[in-house]
Scaffold this motif. Structure first.
Motif, PDB file in Angstrom:
ATOM      1  N   LEU A 145      12.181 -21.707 -39.481  1.00 41.46           N
ATOM      2  CA  LEU A 145      12.138 -20.418 -40.159  1.00 41.46           C
ATOM      3  C   LEU A 145      10.682 -19.985 -40.246  1.00 41.46           C
ATOM      4  O   LEU A 145       9.813 -20.783 -40.597  1.00 41.46           O
ATOM      5  CB  LEU A 145      12.723 -20.513 -41.581  1.00 41.46           C
ATOM      6  CG  LEU A 145      14.118 -21.107 -41.733  1.00 41.46           C
ATOM      7  CD1 LEU A 145      14.478 -21.211 -43.214  1.00 41.46           C
ATOM      8  CD2 LEU A 145      15.146 -20.257 -41.009  1.00 41.46           C
ATOM      9  N   LYS A 146      10.414 -18.727 -39.924  1.00 36.51           N
ATOM     10  CA  LYS A 146       9.041 -18.218 -39.994  1.00 36.51           C
ATOM     11  C   LYS A 146       8.972 -17.132 -41.062  1.00 36.51           C
ATOM     12  O   LYS A 146       9.578 -16.071 -40.926  1.00 36.51           O
ATOM     13  CB  LYS A 146       8.597 -17.647 -38.641  1.00 36.51           C
ATOM     14  CG  LYS A 146       7.149 -17.161 -38.651  1.00 36.51           C
ATOM     15  CD  LYS A 146       6.713 -16.656 -37.288  1.00 36.51           C
ATOM     16  CE  LYS A 146       5.266 -16.189 -37.305  1.00 36.51           C
ATOM     17  NZ  LYS A 146       4.847 -15.675 -35.969  1.00 36.51           N
ATOM     18  N   THR A 196       8.504 -11.002 -44.694  1.00 34.94           N
ATOM     19  CA  THR A 196       9.244 -10.970 -43.436  1.00 34.94           C
ATOM     20  C   THR A 196       9.771 -12.368 -43.113  1.00 34.94           C
ATOM     21  O   THR A 196       9.062 -13.363 -43.284  1.00 34.94           O
ATOM     22  CB  THR A 196       8.345 -10.491 -42.275  1.00 34.94           C
ATOM     23  OG1 THR A 196       7.811  -9.214 -42.593  1.00 34.94           O
ATOM     24  CG2 THR A 196       9.153 -10.383 -40.983  1.00 34.94           C
ATOM     25  N   LEU A 197      11.009 -12.415 -42.665  1.00 34.71           N
ATOM     26  CA  LEU A 197      11.616 -13.668 -42.207  1.00 34.71           C
ATOM     27  C   LEU A 197      12.065 -13.489 -40.766  1.00 34.71           C
ATOM     28  O   LEU A 197      12.793 -12.550 -40.440  1.00 34.71           O
ATOM     29  CB  LEU A 197      12.823 -14.040 -43.072  1.00 34.71           C
ATOM     30  CG  LEU A 197      13.690 -15.200 -42.561  1.00 34.71           C
ATOM     31  CD1 LEU A 197      12.911 -16.507 -42.589  1.00 34.71           C
ATOM     32  CD2 LEU A 197      14.976 -15.319 -43.372  1.00 34.71           C
ATOM     33  N   ALA A 198      11.638 -14.389 -39.886  1.00 38.31           N
ATOM     34  CA  ALA A 198      12.047 -14.367 -38.481  1.00 38.31           C
ATOM     35  C   ALA A 198      12.775 -15.677 -38.169  1.00 38.31           C
ATOM     36  O   ALA A 198      12.269 -16.762 -38.453  1.00 38.31           O
ATOM     37  CB  ALA A 198      10.838 -14.208 -37.562  1.00 38.31           C
ATOM     38  N   THR A 232      21.616 -16.207 -27.906  1.00 41.93           N
ATOM     39  CA  THR A 232      20.540 -16.509 -28.842  1.00 41.93           C
ATOM     40  C   THR A 232      20.137 -15.217 -29.530  1.00 41.93           C
ATOM     41  O   THR A 232      19.771 -14.243 -28.861  1.00 41.93           O
ATOM     42  CB  THR A 232      19.323 -17.122 -28.125  1.00 41.93           C
ATOM     43  OG1 THR A 232      19.706 -18.323 -27.462  1.00 41.93           O
ATOM     44  CG2 THR A 232      18.220 -17.431 -29.122  1.00 41.93           C
ATOM     45  N   LEU A 233      20.227 -15.193 -30.853  1.00 41.54           N
ATOM     46  CA  LEU A 233      19.857 -14.017 -31.629  1.00 41.54           C
ATOM     47  C   LEU A 233      18.482 -14.240 -32.251  1.00 41.54           C
ATOM     48  O   LEU A 233      18.263 -15.223 -32.968  1.00 41.54           O
ATOM     49  CB  LEU A 233      20.868 -13.756 -32.748  1.00 41.54           C
ATOM     50  CG  LEU A 233      22.301 -13.431 -32.352  1.00 41.54           C
ATOM     51  CD1 LEU A 233      23.105 -13.057 -33.596  1.00 41.54           C
ATOM     52  CD2 LEU A 233      22.351 -12.297 -31.347  1.00 41.54           C
ATOM     53  N   ALA A 234      17.559 -13.340 -31.963  1.00 43.60           N
ATOM     54  CA  ALA A 234      16.253 -13.321 -32.627  1.00 43.60           C
ATOM     55  C   ALA A 234      16.318 -12.224 -33.695  1.00 43.60           C
ATOM     56  O   ALA A 234      16.406 -11.040 -33.369  1.00 43.60           O
ATOM     57  CB  ALA A 234      15.136 -13.050 -31.631  1.00 43.60           C
ATOM     58  N   LEU A 235      16.329 -12.633 -34.961  1.00 45.89           N
ATOM     59  CA  LEU A 235      16.525 -11.706 -36.072  1.00 45.89           C
ATOM     60  C   LEU A 235      15.274 -11.655 -36.933  1.00 45.89           C
ATOM     61  O   LEU A 235      14.630 -12.677 -37.185  1.00 45.89           O
ATOM     62  CB  LEU A 235      17.712 -12.150 -36.937  1.00 45.89           C
ATOM     63  CG  LEU A 235      19.044 -12.389 -36.218  1.00 45.89           C
ATOM     64  CD1 LEU A 235      20.083 -12.901 -37.207  1.00 45.89           C
ATOM     65  CD2 LEU A 235      19.531 -11.109 -35.539  1.00 45.89           C
ATOM     66  N   THR A 236      14.941 -10.444 -37.390  1.00 44.90           N
ATOM     67  CA  THR A 236      13.820 -10.255 -38.301  1.00 44.90           C
ATOM     68  C   THR A 236      14.303  -9.491 -39.521  1.00 44.90           C
ATOM     69  O   THR A 236      14.883  -8.400 -39.390  1.00 44.90           O
ATOM     70  CB  THR A 236      12.672  -9.482 -37.635  1.00 44.90           C
ATOM     71  OG1 THR A 236      12.232 -10.190 -36.474  1.00 44.90           O
ATOM     72  CG2 THR A 236      11.504  -9.322 -38.596  1.00 44.90           C
ATOM     73  N   PHE A 237      14.075 -10.062 -40.694  1.00 44.38           N
ATOM     74  CA  PHE A 237      14.443  -9.431 -41.960  1.00 44.38           C
ATOM     75  C   PHE A 237      13.162  -9.048 -42.695  1.00 44.38           C
ATOM     76  O   PHE A 237      12.192  -9.819 -42.720  1.00 44.38           O
ATOM     77  CB  PHE A 237      15.261 -10.385 -42.830  1.00 44.38           C
ATOM     78  CG  PHE A 237      16.559 -10.814 -42.222  1.00 44.38           C
ATOM     79  CD1 PHE A 237      17.720 -10.091 -42.435  1.00 44.38           C
ATOM     80  CD2 PHE A 237      16.623 -11.943 -41.418  1.00 44.38           C
ATOM     81  CE1 PHE A 237      18.922 -10.493 -41.868  1.00 44.38           C
ATOM     82  CE2 PHE A 237      17.818 -12.354 -40.850  1.00 44.38           C
ATOM     83  CZ  PHE A 237      18.972 -11.622 -41.073  1.00 44.38           C
TER      84      PHE A 237
END
Length: 261
Positions: free
Chosen positions: A36-37, A66-68, A158-163
């Motif tokens: 988790l970034k 931000t969470l990536a 593969t899902l690259a998600l940014t919140f």
């Protein structure tokens, strides 16, 4: 809690007051992310003196969190009993992985009232994994399909998600309280049976196999762990005696003894 139990990360829809939606609407990941970034950023604003000379930054104008994450979904590993599903009269030899990823795109990326002239922002969500919690809006969704069936059906994504969230947050939640709120912590202590744990959680005691398997109990009549955690409901998982865990998967979930239970 005892080590060795697999805790799945979940995406939880939130209402306008940041309250969790009902558990049946939660989306469990298929595989927990490798990392988790989290990025925390402040925008600083200068304060100027009367002489026009700039001083050092005096206050924060805006904070942002931000969470990536990357999530992998793979339907090529589904059991044979799940294949052969019919759809529109056609027999599907493989499951289209986008049936899983579409839930995330629709729930958290698609604007509310998308057909109206002024669509509303998508729902915010809580990403929760054990004691880690992050609330934000899904600002970026990137899907990579990299494995296909001979018929051209995508099987792995593969899902690259940014919140993102427009404030500072660094939440460490109490794991036991979180499980209790979810109705997942049945009993806190040793020596309880899987059937009694189900009774304590207001579940059918006949589903003791799923509870024992989920907790890696080699003896379902006596837990040697500090607490028994209930498996996800059938809406979150596949086919089992009730909670949805295949008994042949015990080597992944705790005992590491193939074929246990």
């Amino acid at each position: 809690m005892a080590s060795g139990k697999l805790s799945k990360a979940v995406l939880i829809p939130l209402d306008a007051q940041n309250r969790d939606a009902a558990e049946e609407s939660w989306i469990s990941v298929q595989f927990n992310p490798a990392s988790l970034k989290v990025t925390l950023a402040n925008t600083l604003k200068d304060s100027k003196s009367g002489g026009g000379q700039s001083k050092a930054a005096q206050f924060v104008d805006k904070s942002e969190s931000t969470l990536a994450i990357e999530l992998v979904f793979d339907t090529s590993v589904l059991e044979a009993e799940n294949l052969g599903e019919t759809d529109g009269g056609q027999t599907l030899l493989h499951k289209d992985v986008r049936r899983q990823t579409q839930r995330i795109a629709t729930e958290f990326m698609k604007p509310q009232d998308a057909e109206s002239k002024q669509p509303k922002a998508p729902k915010r969500c809580r990403f929760q994994w054990g004691s880690f919690s992050f609330i934000g809006m899904l600002s970026s969704y990137n899907e990579t399909l990299d494995f296909f069936s001979p018929e051209g059906v995508p099987l792995r994504a593969t899902l690259a998600l940014t919140f993102k969230q427009d404030n500072y947050q660094f939440d460490i939640i109490d794991l036991k309280d979180a499980l209790s709120r979810q109705g997942r912590l049945a009993v806190d202590g040793e020596g309880v049976s899987a059937a009694d744990a189900n009774l304590a959680a207001n579940r059918d005691p006949k589903q003791w196999r799923d509870t024992a398997l989920y907790n890696g109990m080699e003896n379902p009549r006596h837990s040697d762990q500090q607490g028994v955690v209930m498996p996800p409901s059938s809406a979150e998982s596949g086919s089992g005696s009730g909670g949805g865990f295949s008994y042949g998967q015990s080597y992944k979930l705790g005992t590491r003894i193939p074929g246990a239970f």
